[in-house]
Design a protein around this motif. Sequence first.
Motif, PDB file in Angstrom:
ATOM      1  N   PRO A 136       0.865  -1.184  -0.013  1.00 19.83           N
ATOM      2  CA  PRO A 136      -0.015  -0.140  -0.126  1.00 19.83           C
ATOM      3  C   PRO A 136       0.880   1.366   0.023  1.00 19.83           C
ATOM      4  CG  PRO A 136      -0.665  -1.577   1.530  1.00 19.83           C
ATOM      5  CD  PRO A 136       0.346  -2.127   1.041  1.00 19.83           C
ATOM      6  N   ALA A 137       2.096   1.328   0.338  1.00 21.74           N
ATOM      7  CA  ALA A 137       2.988   2.478   0.581  1.00 21.74           C
ATOM      8  C   ALA A 137       3.497   2.814  -0.800  1.00 21.74           C
ATOM      9  CB  ALA A 137       4.099   2.326   1.584  1.00 21.74           C
ATOM     10  N   THR A 138       3.951   1.687  -1.636  1.00 23.89           N
ATOM     11  CA  THR A 138       4.444   2.056  -2.678  1.00 23.89           C
ATOM     12  C   THR A 138       4.401   0.725  -3.836  1.00 23.89           C
ATOM     13  OG1 THR A 138       6.520   2.535  -4.253  1.00 23.89           O
ATOM     14  CG2 THR A 138       6.706   1.251  -1.891  1.00 23.89           C
ATOM     15  N   ASP A 139       3.694   0.910  -4.794  1.00 27.17           N
ATOM     16  CA  ASP A 139       3.370  -0.251  -5.913  1.00 27.17           C
ATOM     17  C   ASP A 139       3.788  -0.169  -7.128  1.00 27.17           C
ATOM     18  OD1 ASP A 139       2.207  -2.717  -6.776  1.00 27.17           O
ATOM     19  OD2 ASP A 139       0.087  -1.915  -6.391  1.00 27.17           O
ATOM     20  N   ARG A 140       5.074  -0.384  -7.403  1.00 29.08           N
ATOM     21  CA  ARG A 140       5.535  -0.203  -8.912  1.00 29.08           C
ATOM     22  C   ARG A 140       5.442   0.995  -9.255  1.00 29.08           C
ATOM     23  NH1 ARG A 140       8.309  -4.834  -9.046  1.00 29.08           N
ATOM     24  NH2 ARG A 140       8.752  -4.434 -11.235  1.00 29.08           N
ATOM     25  N   PRO A 141       6.040   1.971  -8.726  1.00 33.06           N
ATOM     26  CA  PRO A 141       6.013   3.540  -8.922  1.00 33.06           C
ATOM     27  C   PRO A 141       6.384   3.817 -10.560  1.00 33.06           C
ATOM     28  CG  PRO A 141       7.681   3.221  -7.717  1.00 33.06           C
ATOM     29  CD  PRO A 141       7.118   1.824  -7.598  1.00 33.06           C
ATOM     30  N   ALA A 142       7.480   3.105 -11.062  1.00 33.19           N
ATOM     31  CA  ALA A 142       7.871   3.281 -12.264  1.00 33.19           C
ATOM     32  C   ALA A 142       6.871   3.002 -13.384  1.00 33.19           C
ATOM     33  CB  ALA A 142       9.217   2.651 -12.685  1.00 33.19           C
ATOM     34  N   ARG A 143       6.111   1.620 -12.991  1.00 36.28           N
ATOM     35  CA  ARG A 143       5.157   1.577 -13.970  1.00 36.28           C
ATOM     36  C   ARG A 143       3.926   2.410 -14.068  1.00 36.28           C
ATOM     37  NH1 ARG A 143       2.694  -3.047 -16.532  1.00 36.28           N
ATOM     38  NH2 ARG A 143       4.728  -4.113 -16.059  1.00 36.28           N
ATOM     39  N   ARG A 144       3.687   3.010 -12.866  1.00 37.38           N
ATOM     40  CA  ARG A 144       2.491   3.977 -12.585  1.00 37.38           C
ATOM     41  C   ARG A 144       2.893   5.223 -13.535  1.00 37.38           C
ATOM     42  NH1 ARG A 144      -0.060  -0.156 -11.730  1.00 37.38           N
ATOM     43  NH2 ARG A 144       0.706  -1.280  -9.741  1.00 37.38           N
ATOM     44  N   ARG A 145       4.009   5.773 -13.519  1.00 37.02           N
ATOM     45  CA  ARG A 145       4.514   6.844 -14.260  1.00 37.02           C
ATOM     46  C   ARG A 145       4.634   6.562 -15.588  1.00 37.02           C
ATOM     47  NH1 ARG A 145       7.296  11.294 -12.697  1.00 37.02           N
ATOM     48  NH2 ARG A 145       6.070  10.948 -10.714  1.00 37.02           N
ATOM     49  N   ILE A 146       4.859   5.488 -16.159  1.00 35.27           N
ATOM     50  CA  ILE A 146       4.609   5.254 -17.582  1.00 35.27           C
ATOM     51  C   ILE A 146       3.494   5.401 -18.098  1.00 35.27           C
ATOM     52  CG2 ILE A 146       4.770   3.236 -19.493  1.00 35.27           C
ATOM     53  CD1 ILE A 146       7.521   2.143 -17.517  1.00 35.27           C
ATOM     54  N   ALA A 147       2.310   4.953 -17.434  1.00 34.22           N
ATOM     55  CA  ALA A 147       0.991   4.845 -17.723  1.00 34.22           C
ATOM     56  C   ALA A 147       0.503   6.481 -17.659  1.00 34.22           C
ATOM     57  CB  ALA A 147       0.157   4.244 -16.717  1.00 34.22           C
ATOM     58  N   LEU A 148       1.228   7.147 -16.652  1.00 37.19           N
ATOM     59  CA  LEU A 148       0.989   8.701 -16.807  1.00 37.19           C
ATOM     60  C   LEU A 148       1.512   9.516 -18.110  1.00 37.19           C
ATOM     61  CD1 LEU A 148      -0.455  11.193 -14.788  1.00 37.19           C
ATOM     62  CD2 LEU A 148       2.168  11.168 -13.933  1.00 37.19           C
ATOM     63  N   LEU A 149       2.720   8.983 -18.220  1.00 40.63           N
ATOM     64  CA  LEU A 149       3.249   9.627 -19.581  1.00 40.63           C
ATOM     65  C   LEU A 149       2.520   9.511 -20.608  1.00 40.63           C
ATOM     66  CD1 LEU A 149       7.202   9.258 -19.138  1.00 40.63           C
ATOM     67  CD2 LEU A 149       5.530  10.910 -18.084  1.00 40.63           C
ATOM     68  N   ALA A 150       2.048   8.263 -20.745  1.00 36.84           N
ATOM     69  CA  ALA A 150       1.218   7.861 -21.988  1.00 36.84           C
ATOM     70  C   ALA A 150      -0.083   8.652 -21.968  1.00 36.84           C
ATOM     71  CB  ALA A 150       0.771   6.417 -21.834  1.00 36.84           C
ATOM     72  N   HIS A 151      -0.707   8.832 -20.855  1.00 37.87           N
ATOM     73  CA  HIS A 151      -1.765   9.798 -20.819  1.00 37.87           C
ATOM     74  C   HIS A 151      -1.440  10.921 -21.303  1.00 37.87           C
ATOM     75  CE1 HIS A 151      -5.834  10.986 -18.245  1.00 37.87           C
ATOM     76  NE2 HIS A 151      -5.810  11.451 -19.529  1.00 37.87           N
ATOM     77  N   GLY A 152      -0.200  11.579 -20.582  1.00 45.85           N
ATOM     78  CA  GLY A 152      -0.082  12.906 -20.909  1.00 45.85           C
ATOM     79  C   GLY A 152       0.501  13.147 -22.549  1.00 45.85           C
ATOM     80  N   ALA A 153       1.043  12.132 -23.216  1.00 49.95           N
ATOM     81  CA  ALA A 153       1.228  12.286 -24.573  1.00 49.95           C
ATOM     82  C   ALA A 153      -0.048  12.150 -25.508  1.00 49.95           C
ATOM     83  CB  ALA A 153       2.118  10.897 -24.963  1.00 49.95           C
ATOM     84  N   VAL A 154      -1.097  11.581 -24.810  1.00 49.02           N
ATOM     85  CA  VAL A 154      -2.331  11.708 -25.702  1.00 49.02           C
ATOM     86  C   VAL A 154      -2.747  13.011 -25.404  1.00 49.02           C
ATOM     87  CG1 VAL A 154      -5.121  11.016 -25.852  1.00 49.02           C
ATOM     88  CG2 VAL A 154      -2.972   9.402 -25.204  1.00 49.02           C
ATOM     89  N   ILE A 155      -2.714  13.761 -24.407  1.00 47.00           N
ATOM     90  CA  ILE A 155      -3.035  14.979 -24.463  1.00 47.00           C
ATOM     91  C   ILE A 155      -2.376  15.902 -25.395  1.00 47.00           C
ATOM     92  CG2 ILE A 155      -3.485  17.004 -22.483  1.00 47.00           C
ATOM     93  CD1 ILE A 155      -3.945  15.022 -20.479  1.00 47.00           C
ATOM     94  N   ARG A 156      -0.899  15.655 -25.210  1.00 47.93           N
ATOM     95  CA  ARG A 156      -0.191  16.442 -25.967  1.00 47.93           C
ATOM     96  C   ARG A 156      -0.334  16.147 -27.606  1.00 47.93           C
ATOM     97  NH1 ARG A 156       2.435  20.443 -28.100  1.00 47.93           N
ATOM     98  NH2 ARG A 156       4.547  19.915 -29.086  1.00 47.93           N
ATOM     99  N   SER A 157      -0.818  15.135 -27.870  1.00 51.27           N
ATOM    100  CA  SER A 157      -1.110  14.740 -29.316  1.00 51.27           C
ATOM    101  C   SER A 157      -2.545  15.459 -29.622  1.00 51.27           C
ATOM    102  CB  SER A 157      -1.362  13.481 -29.509  1.00 51.27           C
ATOM    103  OG  SER A 157      -1.771  13.132 -30.937  1.00 51.27           O
ATOM    104  N   ALA A 158      -3.543  15.724 -28.422  1.00 50.50           N
ATOM    105  CA  ALA A 158      -4.559  16.359 -28.917  1.00 50.50           C
ATOM    106  C   ALA A 158      -4.683  17.604 -29.341  1.00 50.50           C
ATOM    107  CB  ALA A 158      -5.716  16.089 -27.775  1.00 50.50           C
ATOM    108  N   HIS A 159      -3.585  18.316 -28.657  1.00 54.69           N
ATOM    109  CA  HIS A 159      -3.241  19.710 -28.880  1.00 54.69           C
ATOM    110  C   HIS A 159      -2.723  20.117 -30.158  1.00 54.69           C
ATOM    111  CE1 HIS A 159      -3.371  20.749 -24.135  1.00 54.69           C
ATOM    112  NE2 HIS A 159      -4.650  20.376 -24.741  1.00 54.69           N
TER     113      HIS A 159
END
Length: 404
Positions: A237-260
Motif C-alpha cells: 500500500p505504501a508503494t506499488d511499482r511507481p515506475a510502471r504507474r509513471r509510464i501510464a501517466l506519461l502515456a496519458h500525457g502524450a495523448v493530451i499533447r497529441s490532442a493539442h
Amino acid sequence: MAIAEAALGALVWTDRPDEALPVLLRYAHSDRARVALYAAGRAARHVAPSRLVPVLTEVLTGPAKITSRKEAARLLTRHGPPRVMATLLDTYHHPDAHRDLRAAIVAAARQRVPAEASWTILRAAVDGSREERRAVLDASPDTIPHRHRPAYGALIVDACQATDREVRRTAFHQLGDWSPWLTGITDLVTDRLTDLDETMVPTEVARLLKTGGDDILATALARLVDRDTQDDHPGDPATDRPARRRIALLAHGAVIRSAHHPTSADRTALIEAARWLAGRPAFASTATSLLVDLGRLDNLDEIARLCADRPVLAARTAERVGTRLQNLRESPDPAALTDTITRLTGRGDLTNGLFAVALVRHGAGYGWKTPWRDLLIRLRRHPHADVREQAYTIDMSGAGHVSN
C-alpha cells in the motif's frame, strides 16, 4: 472613518494633485495607509522625480506599515530614475526586511531589468523565500525586453531546481513559455518526467513534452522501463511499482499533447516512442492504447498484430478503438470506415473481429442502412464465437442500444 478616507482619496482630484503627496504619505504608518498610498499613486504621476525620490525613499526605509513600504517600492520603480534600483537593492538586503517587502522589490526589479541592481535582486530572489521566488516566476516573456529573455529564462531554470516542491512545480509550469530563449533543457525536463518523488498529473506531462520536445518521451519511457525492471519490490500500500504507474501517466500525457496538435501535425516522435514501448510485453496494454489514441484508426493493422494471442488485451484495445472513433475531431469518411470494417472482418481472427465490432457500432448513426446492417450481420456469422457474441449485443431496433 469612512468620511476621512473619502477625503484622503479626494485630495488627488484637485488642480494640484502633486501638493497632496506629502499629506498622503504622512498616513503611511496609520490605519489609513491603504487608502492614502493608493491615492499617492495618482499624485506621484504629477511630481518631478527629483522631489518624488526623497519622500518615497523615506517611506520605503522608515517605520511605515509593510503595505505602505511595498507601495513605495512600486512607485519608485515606476516613476523614479534608474538610480532608485540601488536604493531598492539596499532595502532588499537589509537583514530586517519583511519577506513581503522583499517580494514587492523583486516584482519591481522585473520592470527595470536593464539595471544591474535589478539582476542582483532577481538572482538573489531565486534562492530566497517562497514569496520572493514566486515574484520571479510571475513574469511572462512579453513583460521582459527581448534581449534580456535568455538571462531571465535562466532564472526560471534555476527555480526548477529549488528545494521547495511548490516552487519547482510553478517553475516547470512556466518553463515552456521561456523555452524559445533557452538551450540544453531537455535533460532537465526528462529528469522531471522520470522523478518518482514528484507528484504529477497528465496535463503537466503534456506541458513538459511541449517544453522539451516530443523526442524526450522515448528517453523517459526507456529510463522508466529500466527502473521498473530493476524494481524487485512486489508492491504494497505504501508503494506499488511507481515506475510502471509513471509510464501510464506519461502515456496519458502524450495523448493530451497529441490532442493539442493540429490534425496534420507530425506525431512521429510520439508514435515511435509508443512502438518502442509496445516491444516490451509487460507494457503492451499501455502501448496499444497509446497507439490507438495517437492515430486516426489508420494504424489498426499494426495494433492488431500487437494483440495477437492475447485475448484480454484484444478486448480492452477494441473498447479503446470504439472510444477513439467517437472522439475523433473529424468523422471518418463512411466509405473508408466500412472498407476498414470489411477488411478486419475478413481476417477471421479474434482481434480483428473485435475491432470490427467496435467500429460497426457507428452504423447506429446511419440508421443501419446499407451497408451497415450487412456488416453487422456478417460479424454475427464470424468464425470466432466471442466476436459473434459481441456483435449480437448490438440492438439495431434500439437505434444502437447495446443489450447486456
